[in-house]
Design a protein around this motif. Structure first.
Motif, PDB file in Angstrom:
ATOM      1  N   LEU A  94     -11.626  -4.443  -1.714  1.00  0.00           N
ATOM      2  CA  LEU A  94     -11.068  -5.386  -1.015  1.00  0.00           C
ATOM      3  C   LEU A  94     -10.683  -6.804  -1.795  1.00  0.00           C
ATOM      4  N   ALA A  95     -11.421  -7.224  -2.711  1.00  0.00           N
ATOM      5  CA  ALA A  95     -11.295  -8.372  -3.487  1.00  0.00           C
ATOM      6  C   ALA A  95     -10.217  -7.925  -4.586  1.00  0.00           C
ATOM      7  N   VAL A  96     -10.287  -6.923  -5.118  1.00  0.00           N
ATOM      8  CA  VAL A  96      -9.223  -6.526  -6.105  1.00  0.00           C
ATOM      9  C   VAL A  96      -7.788  -6.465  -5.285  1.00  0.00           C
ATOM     10  N   LYS A  97      -7.666  -6.024  -4.247  1.00  0.00           N
ATOM     11  CA  LYS A  97      -6.466  -5.952  -3.429  1.00  0.00           C
ATOM     12  C   LYS A  97      -6.124  -7.356  -3.080  1.00  0.00           C
ATOM     13  N   MET A  98      -7.108  -8.315  -2.836  1.00  0.00           N
ATOM     14  CA  MET A  98      -6.933  -9.623  -2.441  1.00  0.00           C
ATOM     15  C   MET A  98      -5.987 -10.313  -3.506  1.00  0.00           C
ATOM     16  N   LYS A  99      -6.929 -10.142  -4.881  1.00  0.00           N
ATOM     17  CA  LYS A  99      -6.415 -10.630  -5.959  1.00  0.00           C
ATOM     18  C   LYS A  99      -4.566 -10.430  -6.077  1.00  0.00           C
ATOM     19  N   LEU A 100      -4.475  -9.018  -6.140  1.00  0.00           N
ATOM     20  CA  LEU A 100      -3.102  -8.418  -6.307  1.00  0.00           C
ATOM     21  C   LEU A 100      -2.131  -9.312  -5.340  1.00  0.00           C
ATOM     22  N   HIS A 101      -2.595  -9.541  -4.051  1.00  0.00           N
ATOM     23  CA  HIS A 101      -1.679 -10.078  -3.194  1.00  0.00           C
ATOM     24  C   HIS A 101      -2.022 -11.677  -3.318  1.00  0.00           C
ATOM     25  N   GLY A 102      -2.628 -12.107  -4.156  1.00  0.00           N
ATOM     26  CA  GLY A 102      -2.728 -13.765  -4.386  1.00  0.00           C
ATOM     27  C   GLY A 102      -3.499 -14.340  -3.171  1.00  0.00           C
ATOM     28  N   ILE A 103      -4.299 -13.500  -2.604  1.00  0.00           N
ATOM     29  CA  ILE A 103      -5.269 -14.318  -1.739  1.00  0.00           C
ATOM     30  C   ILE A 103      -6.938 -14.450  -2.236  1.00  0.00           C
ATOM     31  N   PRO A 104      -6.998 -15.697  -2.212  1.00  0.00           N
ATOM     32  CA  PRO A 104      -8.415 -16.122  -2.794  1.00  0.00           C
ATOM     33  C   PRO A 104      -9.542 -15.513  -1.836  1.00  0.00           C
ATOM     34  N   THR A 105     -10.795 -15.147  -2.720  1.00  0.00           N
ATOM     35  CA  THR A 105     -11.747 -14.358  -1.978  1.00  0.00           C
ATOM     36  C   THR A 105     -12.716 -15.327  -1.182  1.00  0.00           C
ATOM     37  N   VAL A 121      -8.277  -5.217   7.648  1.00  0.00           N
ATOM     38  CA  VAL A 121      -8.445  -6.173   7.069  1.00  0.00           C
ATOM     39  C   VAL A 121      -7.478  -6.964   6.156  1.00  0.00           C
ATOM     40  N   MET A 122      -6.602  -6.125   5.336  1.00  0.00           N
ATOM     41  CA  MET A 122      -5.680  -6.740   4.419  1.00  0.00           C
ATOM     42  C   MET A 122      -4.362  -7.411   5.260  1.00  0.00           C
ATOM     43  N   CYS A 123      -4.182  -6.341   6.211  1.00  0.00           N
ATOM     44  CA  CYS A 123      -2.909  -6.956   7.275  1.00  0.00           C
ATOM     45  C   CYS A 123      -3.478  -8.387   7.883  1.00  0.00           C
ATOM     46  N   THR A 124      -4.861  -8.511   8.326  1.00  0.00           N
ATOM     47  CA  THR A 124      -5.080  -9.693   8.943  1.00  0.00           C
ATOM     48  C   THR A 124      -4.900 -11.050   7.831  1.00  0.00           C
ATOM     49  N   LEU A 125      -5.388 -10.542   6.659  1.00  0.00           N
ATOM     50  CA  LEU A 125      -5.215 -11.694   5.570  1.00  0.00           C
ATOM     51  C   LEU A 125      -3.863 -11.860   5.183  1.00  0.00           C
ATOM     52  N   LEU A 126      -2.853 -10.868   5.166  1.00  0.00           N
ATOM     53  CA  LEU A 126      -1.347 -10.754   4.839  1.00  0.00           C
ATOM     54  C   LEU A 126      -0.788 -11.579   5.927  1.00  0.00           C
ATOM     55  N   TRP A 127      -1.166 -11.425   7.042  1.00  0.00           N
ATOM     56  CA  TRP A 127      -0.544 -12.229   8.308  1.00  0.00           C
ATOM     57  C   TRP A 127      -1.479 -13.306   8.654  1.00  0.00           C
ATOM     58  N   GLU A 128      -2.188 -14.237   7.653  1.00  0.00           N
ATOM     59  CA  GLU A 128      -3.203 -14.971   7.730  1.00  0.00           C
ATOM     60  C   GLU A 128      -2.891 -16.178   8.962  1.00  0.00           C
ATOM     61  N   ASP A 129      -1.573 -16.609   8.733  1.00  0.00           N
ATOM     62  CA  ASP A 129      -1.320 -17.541   9.782  1.00  0.00           C
ATOM     63  C   ASP A 129      -0.543 -17.281  10.962  1.00  0.00           C
ATOM     64  N   ALA A 139       2.152  -1.128   6.044  1.00  0.00           N
ATOM     65  CA  ALA A 139       2.675  -2.517   5.919  1.00  0.00           C
ATOM     66  C   ALA A 139       1.996  -3.182   4.842  1.00  0.00           C
ATOM     67  N   VAL A 140       0.945  -3.038   4.193  1.00  0.00           N
ATOM     68  CA  VAL A 140       0.243  -3.458   3.049  1.00  0.00           C
ATOM     69  C   VAL A 140       1.280  -3.111   1.954  1.00  0.00           C
ATOM     70  N   LYS A 141       1.491  -1.931   1.772  1.00  0.00           N
ATOM     71  CA  LYS A 141       2.522  -1.672   0.650  1.00  0.00           C
ATOM     72  C   LYS A 141       3.884  -2.278   0.714  1.00  0.00           C
ATOM     73  N   MET A 142       4.322  -2.293   1.749  1.00  0.00           N
ATOM     74  CA  MET A 142       5.633  -3.015   1.939  1.00  0.00           C
ATOM     75  C   MET A 142       5.307  -4.407   1.564  1.00  0.00           C
ATOM     76  N   LYS A 143       4.510  -5.043   1.945  1.00  0.00           N
ATOM     77  CA  LYS A 143       4.332  -6.554   1.512  1.00  0.00           C
ATOM     78  C   LYS A 143       4.185  -6.514   0.067  1.00  0.00           C
ATOM     79  N   LEU A 144       3.428  -5.754  -0.649  1.00  0.00           N
ATOM     80  CA  LEU A 144       3.488  -5.610  -2.040  1.00  0.00           C
ATOM     81  C   LEU A 144       4.519  -5.501  -2.780  1.00  0.00           C
ATOM     82  N   HIS A 145       5.824  -4.776  -2.271  1.00  0.00           N
ATOM     83  CA  HIS A 145       6.794  -4.495  -2.726  1.00  0.00           C
ATOM     84  C   HIS A 145       8.011  -5.521  -2.111  1.00  0.00           C
ATOM     85  N   GLY A 146       7.508  -6.320  -1.270  1.00  0.00           N
ATOM     86  CA  GLY A 146       8.365  -7.563  -0.722  1.00  0.00           C
ATOM     87  C   GLY A 146       9.376  -7.063   0.141  1.00  0.00           C
ATOM     88  N   ILE A 147       8.864  -5.965   0.709  1.00  0.00           N
ATOM     89  CA  ILE A 147       9.789  -5.555   2.145  1.00  0.00           C
ATOM     90  C   ILE A 147       9.114  -5.871   3.334  1.00  0.00           C
TER      91      ILE A 147
END
Lengths: 252, 252, 252, 252
Positions: free
Chosen positions: A238-249, C130-138, C239-247
């Motif tokens: 998860l930490a590697v993925k967070m880093k890739l997306h610019g999310i601090p751990t 978990v990643m989607c809750t972080l990418l949709w953090e706010d 959705a995580v992949k789309m975010k990574l590619h800016g979609i």
């Protein structure tokens, strides 16, 4: 060739007991191979005998981990590090006269038994572990907090009166998991002094990352060590993925 | 239809011996399919007979690798490249009169046997291999150092007096693994001269990357070749991740 | 030790019926472990008895999910939350006197049964969740539309006259899937009020994301819950992949 | 309940023949589930009977693909699209009176049989396929060249005199693979006219991508279709990675 007959007088083996340390090491090495943690002969597992805590079983060095067999184990006496069993004495019909060496991790495994009274120790070359040591290149600690899976990690505390590290529960999900990172060295056995130092300096740790190398994880039993290793690898992934997306751990 | 009866007079097969080259090729092709290295009929494996080093077993071309059967192998005599066995002579109940061709990699496999005295050769279309040739697009070598898994790769040296490449140990983790990259060509057999040149120019290499195509890995035995292939793929996978995170694969 | 004999008088078990809730929980926990959704003892499954809707089966807390056995289940009576069966009463030859606790998710599972008349409830620590809750953090909702797989998600509507949420079909692929995100808390059982609120506020939802934690998915039957969970995880992964590619995940 | 007895008079089934279309669909759906191509009931497979080319077997709609059983198939007569067999007539001990519907892809599968004389057609929700349609959002074609795996794709040509598309070999690795992308619609059956148009406009294509949905791949036989699907998915996966690293998929 009847395998059971060939090892029936070996007091360190019991092919019929699935929970025997020699059999468990084989079962888990196969699982870890499927998870890409011990491919290319990397990594290893050691388990302490629950019935005689002075005996530890250790996988041999340089063998394909997914093909490991119970009679290929070394058994070491913890008190004096004497090798009580080597696979080189197994019937050659089973070993084809291959010259086995104990895992290069042996001294590191022994440190976990001595300084932490561990019941088992797992070493993997997990890419998540290696990536985190690269992404935390200038740090001596990997840290993460506020993730639910942190709850699977034990909360450890040094008992000042006994000098022993004791498990006092599990980490809370909002607490910070700290895993020390030590630098790699050319020869695995030479990691021992720095690993020992990390174990001493981080009484709260149940794992040590080795930069550009992998991770050591130990626990009270092999099943605890397996669960800690899975939970830590989950967090490292998860930490590697967070880093890739610019999310601090670390979330303040 | 009793399969064993249909092939019982075939001196190049032994369905009962799990370590027979024809059986090992099938077992490993299934494993490699599950690792996504040989999907879509891509890739191939060749194994030299340990008991008669003049015989090499080669998987056929264009067959689904995970479904390969022992009787579908070609056997080639190394000294004169004469085909001693073709699956086209197998009982048609087993082959349904399918017209088999030897793998297009055959001349490349033969080069590994001749110039390096290999015991086996593996060819995959691993995406990690292809990605590294794209990420190192303007380079003729892939290089990585200071990663523990490098230790699984053999250290090879040209013996000037015999003219043969000899294994003198394993690479150290701090040493640089160098894998030559050759450019792809329309017809796989036409890769032979450039592969031969790379094998000659890189006596330290146990593998050659083919740009936009995949990788060839060889070793003293099939098990050594498998371990080298796994360790190299681990390093190529890690290299792709390092590139994505902006981490150089060479540390001074 | 004959396992069947040891549990033959247990009216809450039937080892011979593959569709028995206690057996299905084990089968699916193994599957979910292989998908990395419940590693490190994370996650859990609960199934309601189709023949007696007042009974719900719940996996225990802190157990390796892939090794779960039918006799390790708790059975709770929905009407009064009375525990009718605990694994602690199972023959100690099977449980080795391990002290089981019901899953910490128990109150959350019960909410799904009470407020939605669910037939089963799945909780995972899926990294995609978990990643989607972080990418949709706010954000307090995860949203995605115009993806075919959305069709596998049920269309739910509050029936104003009965006060019950009813399934009126499936979402269309162009419709927006909305999954509420609730914040994590230190103790899983304390999620109950916010989960209840989300369930109430989002009558169209068949799942709730828990930030930095995972996801809860429920359905009319265990198979529906499994399909919804798979389809939602597919969408979260995408959705995580789309975010990574800016979609963007929402297309107007 | 003896399964074989219950279906022994069904002339469209033969549980003993592993190569029977109804059995192959089940085997491949399980494989595709493991590859994450048909999770959440998505996707489907249809196979034409080699012995009676007027018969096509089609998986039902909305069923968990990895659990599919031979007796759950529909059989359609190609000439008049008459349904010759529905699983709804199978003994209810096997189907539990579930009301089956033929796959929503049925008209699309039929187009592949009619316009291309296909032997089988595969439809998946592969994330690599969906991602490529998103990364090529403003394009009506996905294109890639100069990758070895392209060789696994058939070279097709319209025979002007017969009006039929014929296989004239395989693509060369330096040639450009072109896969048309059609836009998704709310109801899968409404894709038929645009799919038909794409099939007509792209005589060289053995696959059509559906934006934000997945892919259709067909071939002369089910095994050819499987190989094409694997090779195409390999290329789509590689293309997503190339995009992420900023590498164009077309090399001049």
């Amino acid at each position: 060739m009847n395998v059971k007959d060939l090892v029936k007088d070996d007091k360190y083996l019991d092919l019929d007991d699935a929970n025997h340390p020699a059999n468990l090491i084989c079962e888990l090495c196969k699982l870890f191979y499927d998870k890409d943690w011990v491919t290319g002969t990397g990594g290893g597992i050691s388990i302490r005998d629950e019935n005689d805590k002075n005996l530890v079983y250790i996988a041999p060095s340089g063998i394909q981990k997914e093909k490991l067999q119970p009679w290929e184990m070394f058994v070491v006496q913890l008190s004096d590090e004497k090798v009580l069993r080597t696979p080189n004495e197994t019937d050659s019909q089973l070993t084809k006269n291959y010259k086995y060496k104990p895992s290069a991790c042996t001294p590191l495994f022994l440190s976990c038994y001595k300084f932490r009274d561990a019941g088992a120790c797992i070493h993997t070359h997990s890419q998540n572990a290696v990536m985190c040591t690269l992404l935390w290149e200038d740090k001596v600690e990997f840290t993460i907090n506020n993730i639910e899976q942190i709850k699977a990690i034990p909360k450890l505390k040094l008992n000042e009166s006994t000098g022993k590290v004791e498990k006092i529960g599990s980490l809370e999900n909002f607490e910070t998991l700290v895993i020390p990172i030590i630098d790699n060295v050319p020869h695995e056995e030479d990691l021992t002094p720095t690993l020992d130092e990390a174990i001493k300096n981080y009484p709260g740790a149940t794992a040590v990352l080795v930069r550009r190398h992998g991770i050591y994880v130990w626990g009270e039993t092999i099943w605890k060590a397996k669960v800690y290793n899975e939970a830590i690898d989950y967090l490292l992934e998860l930490a590697v993925k967070m880093k890739l997306h610019g999310i601090p751990t670390i979330k303040e």
